[in-house]
Design a protein around this motif. Structure first.
Motif, short mmCIF file in Angstrom:
data_model
loop_
_atom_site.label_atom_id
_atom_site.label_comp_id
_atom_site.label_asym_id
_atom_site.label_seq_id
_atom_site.Cartn_x
_atom_site.Cartn_y
_atom_site.Cartn_z
N VAL A 229 8.15 2.63 -5.62
CA VAL A 229 8.16 2.31 -4.19
C VAL A 229 9.48 2.81 -3.57
O VAL A 229 10.54 2.71 -4.18
N ARG A 230 9.38 3.36 -2.38
CA ARG A 230 10.62 3.73 -1.67
C ARG A 230 11.23 2.47 -1.09
O ARG A 230 10.61 1.78 -0.27
N VAL A 231 12.44 2.17 -1.51
CA VAL A 231 13.11 0.94 -1.11
C VAL A 231 14.40 1.27 -0.38
O VAL A 231 15.19 2.10 -0.82
N ILE A 232 14.60 0.61 0.75
CA ILE A 232 15.86 0.67 1.47
C ILE A 232 16.38 -0.76 1.59
O ILE A 232 15.63 -1.72 1.44
N GLY A 233 17.68 -0.91 1.83
CA GLY A 233 18.23 -2.25 1.89
C GLY A 233 19.35 -2.36 2.88
O GLY A 233 20.00 -1.37 3.24
N TYR A 234 19.60 -3.60 3.30
CA TYR A 234 20.70 -3.88 4.21
C TYR A 234 21.23 -5.28 3.95
O TYR A 234 20.47 -6.22 3.69
N ASP A 235 22.54 -5.42 4.00
CA ASP A 235 23.19 -6.73 3.91
C ASP A 235 24.46 -6.69 4.76
O ASP A 235 25.21 -5.71 4.71
N PRO A 236 24.72 -7.72 5.56
CA PRO A 236 25.89 -7.70 6.44
C PRO A 236 27.22 -7.59 5.70
O PRO A 236 28.18 -7.05 6.24
N LEU A 237 27.28 -8.09 4.47
CA LEU A 237 28.54 -8.10 3.73
C LEU A 237 28.49 -7.36 2.41
O LEU A 237 29.52 -6.86 1.93
N ASP B 141 7.92 -0.10 6.52
CA ASP B 141 6.52 -0.50 6.64
C ASP B 141 6.34 -1.94 6.16
O ASP B 141 5.44 -2.64 6.60
N VAL B 142 7.19 -2.34 5.23
CA VAL B 142 7.19 -3.70 4.69
C VAL B 142 8.63 -4.20 4.73
O VAL B 142 9.55 -3.47 4.35
N LYS C 61 0.84 -1.19 0.00
CA LYS C 61 0.00 0.00 0.00
C LYS C 61 0.88 1.25 0.00
O LYS C 61 1.81 1.37 0.79
N HIS C 62 0.58 2.17 -0.89
CA HIS C 62 1.37 3.40 -1.00
C HIS C 62 0.79 4.47 -0.08
O HIS C 62 -0.43 4.55 0.11
N PRO C 63 1.60 5.36 0.50
CA PRO C 63 3.07 5.31 0.44
C PRO C 63 3.60 4.32 1.47
O PRO C 63 3.06 4.19 2.56
#
Length: 455
Positions: A353-361, A388-389, A317-319
Motif C-alpha cells: 500500500v502507498r502510505v504517507i504520514g504526518y505528525d505535528p511533532l 484516499d484513506v 481498495k487498490h490502488p
C-alpha cells in the motif's frame, strides 16, 4: 519555603531536564548533569536540552537557578540531594539493565568520598525489586568507602508522568512513592516533596523493594486497562448500536475502576509501557511466580495492532494512498518508540500500500525510524490532498480541529480510532466515516444476535 538546599539531577533527558526545571521553578538551585556536552551547553545557555511541553519556557524563566555540568563529582559536592534519572533499557532477558545507573553511581561515589556532610542519593529510573539495594548500593559504598545510613542516604522514588505533560505531572502527582533505605533518608526526601509539589499529594513510604515493585505494578495495571478497553471496542463493533465510549464511560464511573486509560483505541506504546509487562514477567518467573496477566496483556496489545492491519488490508481498495495522521505513540510527543501507528504504517507499506504520514511533532523521528517505504510529509493539508484513506491514530488537537471541507470533494474513507470527528464527518456524502469501536453495520450485527438467541 527553605530555599537554601541545592538539588542535582543526574541525566538531562526528557524526564531529568523537566524535573530540573520544575524544581528550579519552585525557587531552588538545581545542578543538571549529563555526559552529553550539547545538553549541558544548552541548559547553561538557558535553553531546553530536549523537546518537551513547556520545558523551554520553564528553563528560560528559571535560568538563574539552573546550571549544568558534565561532572558528577561537582554535582554531588555542591548539592544536598541527587536524583538519578538515567536509562535502564531492557536486556535480552526482558529485565531492566543497570549498566548506566551503575556507571552514574560510580561517578557519584567519588563525590561522596570527599564530601564531609550527609548526602542523599535518589534513584528515579525504573528498576526491578532488589536492584537498588543489591545492585547499586554496593557501588556507592565501594567507591566512596562509606556506609549507607550513617554516612549517606539512599531512596528509590520513581515518577509517574506521561511524555508531553511531564512538568505538570511532576508538580501535581496523585502521590509520591518513596522507597527508603532508612527513616532518615525517607524523611529528607519527604521534606523535599512537601516543598516542591503544588498539590500536597500523599507520600507513600515503604521499603526499597516494595517501591520498586509498586512502580512496575502500577504501569502494568494501566496497560491491562488499555488492553481491556480495546477488547471491549472490538466487541462493540459486532453488536447493533455498539459504542465503546458508552460502555467504558459507564463502567469507568464506578470508583473501583475509574475512567483513565479506559478508552478503546490503539494499543499502548512508548519507551515504558511495552517493556514493563515483560520485565514483571521476567522477575516473577525468577521468584517462581507465573505473571499470566502481564504476559497476556503484552500479547494482546500487539495482537490488537496486527488485527487492525489485517482489517485495513482487507478493506483498502487498490490502488489507494493511505494517510496516517499521528506517528508518535501519543499526542504532544515526538517519541515514536513502540508506536502502534508507526507499526501500522510500516505493515501497510510492506503489504504494497502507498502510505504517507504526518505528525505535528514526530515527523523527523518517524523518518529516521521508518525508512524510505513511507513518505512523511510536513503538511497536514498535503496529506489530505493525496489521501484516499485517512487513519486518525492519535487524538491530536490539530486533528480534532479538522472539518469536512478539509477532506476535499473526492471520496475518502476515514478510520477514526479515537472517534474525535464523528459529529463533523458522519453522514457526509463523500466521506465514508468509520469510528473504530462502534458498530457500522447494525443490520448484520442484529442478524448475528438474532441467530445466537433464536437458534
Amino acid at each position: 519555603m527553605n530555599n537554601e538546599k541545592v538539588y542535582s539531577v543526574i541525566g538531562l533527558g526528557k524526564l531529568g531536564a523537566s524535573m530540573a526545571a520544575a524544581v528550579a521553578s519552585r525557587g531552588f538551585q538545581v545542578i543538571g548533569v549529563d555526559i552529553n556536552k550539547k545538553a549541558v551547553d544548552l541548559l547553561n545557555a538557558g535553553h531546553a536540552p530536549v523537546h518537551e511541553t513547556d520545558l523551554e519556557n520553564y528553563v528560560a524563566a528559571n535560568r538563574e537557578r539552573l546550571r549544568a555540568t558534565m561532572s558528577h563529582y561537582d554535582a554531588v559536592i555542591h548539592s544536598d540531594i541527587s536524583f538519578v534519572i538515567v536509562p535502564t533499557p531492557s536486556d535480552k532477558r526482558g529485565a531492566f539493565s543497570l549498566q548506566y545507573a551503575a556507571w552514574a553511581f560510580r561517578e557519584m561515589s567519588r563525590g561522596l568520598k570527599d564530601k564531609n556532610s550527609y548526602h542523599l542519593v535518589v534513584l528515579v529510573s525504573t528498576v526491578l525489586p532488589g536492584s537498588t539495594r543489591y545492585g547499586l548500593l554496593p557501588v556507592l559504598e565501594k567507591g566512596s568507602g562509606k556506609t549507607c545510613g550513617p554516612d549517606f542516604g539512599l531512596c528509590y522514588s520513581p515518577d509517574f508522568i506521561a511524555l508531553g505533560s511531564i512538568i505538570h505531572n511532576y508538580l501535581n502527582p496523585d502521590f509520591n512513592l518513596v522507597g527508603e533505605f532508612d527513616r532518615r533518608s525517607g524523611d529528607l526526601l519527604g521534606e523535599f516533596y512537601s516543598q516542591v509539589m503544588l498539590n500536597s499529594p500523599p507520600c507513600k513510604r515503604m521499603t526499597l523493594e516494595n517501591a520498586e515493585l509498586a512502580k512496575v505494578a502500577l504501569n502494568t495495571f494501566v496497560t491491562t486497562k488499555i488492553a481491556y478497553a480495546n477488547m471491549i471496542a472490538e466487541i462493540c463493533e459486532q453488536i447493533p448500536g455498539g459504542d465503546v465510549d458508552a460502555v467504558t464511560d459507564a463502567i469507568g464511573t464506578d470508583s473501583r475502576i475509574g475512567k483513565q486509560y479506559l478508552k478503546g483505541a490503539l494499543g499502548y506504546g512508548g519507551p515504558c509501557f511495552p517493556r514493563d509487562n515483560l520485565a514483571l514477567s521476567f522477575f516473577a518467573s525468577r521468584m517462581n511466580v507465573k505473571a499470566e496477566i502481564a504476559e497476556t496483556t503484552h500479547r494482546s496489545n500487539f495482537q490488537w495492532a496486527e488485527k487492525i492491519v489485517r482489517r485495513l488490508i482487507s478493506e483498502i481498495k487498490h490502488p489507494a494512498t493511505v494517510a496516517v495522521l499521528g506517528l508518535a505513540y501519543k499526542p504532544y510527543s515526538d517519541v515514536v518508540e513502540e508506536s502502534q501507528s508507526l507499526y501500522i504504517a510500516q505493515a501497510l507499506s510492506e503489504a504494497g500500500v502507498r502510505v504517507i504520514g504526518y505528525d505535528p511533532l514526530a515527523g523527523n523521528a518517524a523518518r529516521n525510524e521508518i525508512g524510505d517505504r513511507t513518505v512523511i510529509l510536513d503538511s497536514l493539508r498535503e496529506c489530505l490532498d493525496q489521501a484516499d484513506v485517512v487513519l486518525i491514530t492519535t487524538p491530536d488537537p490539530e486533528f480534532k480541529a479538522l472539518r469536512a471541507e478539509d477532506f476535499g470533494d473526492k471520496k475518502v474513507v476515514v478510520f477514526d480510532f479515537w472517534r474525535i470527528l464523528e459529529k463533523e464527518l458522519a453522514g457526509k456524502a463523500t466521506i465514508r466515516y468509520i469510528p473504530v469501536g462502534r458498530s457500522v453495520d447494525d443490520k448484520t450485527n442484529r442478524d448475528r444476535l438474532f441467530s445466537l438467541w433464536n437458534n
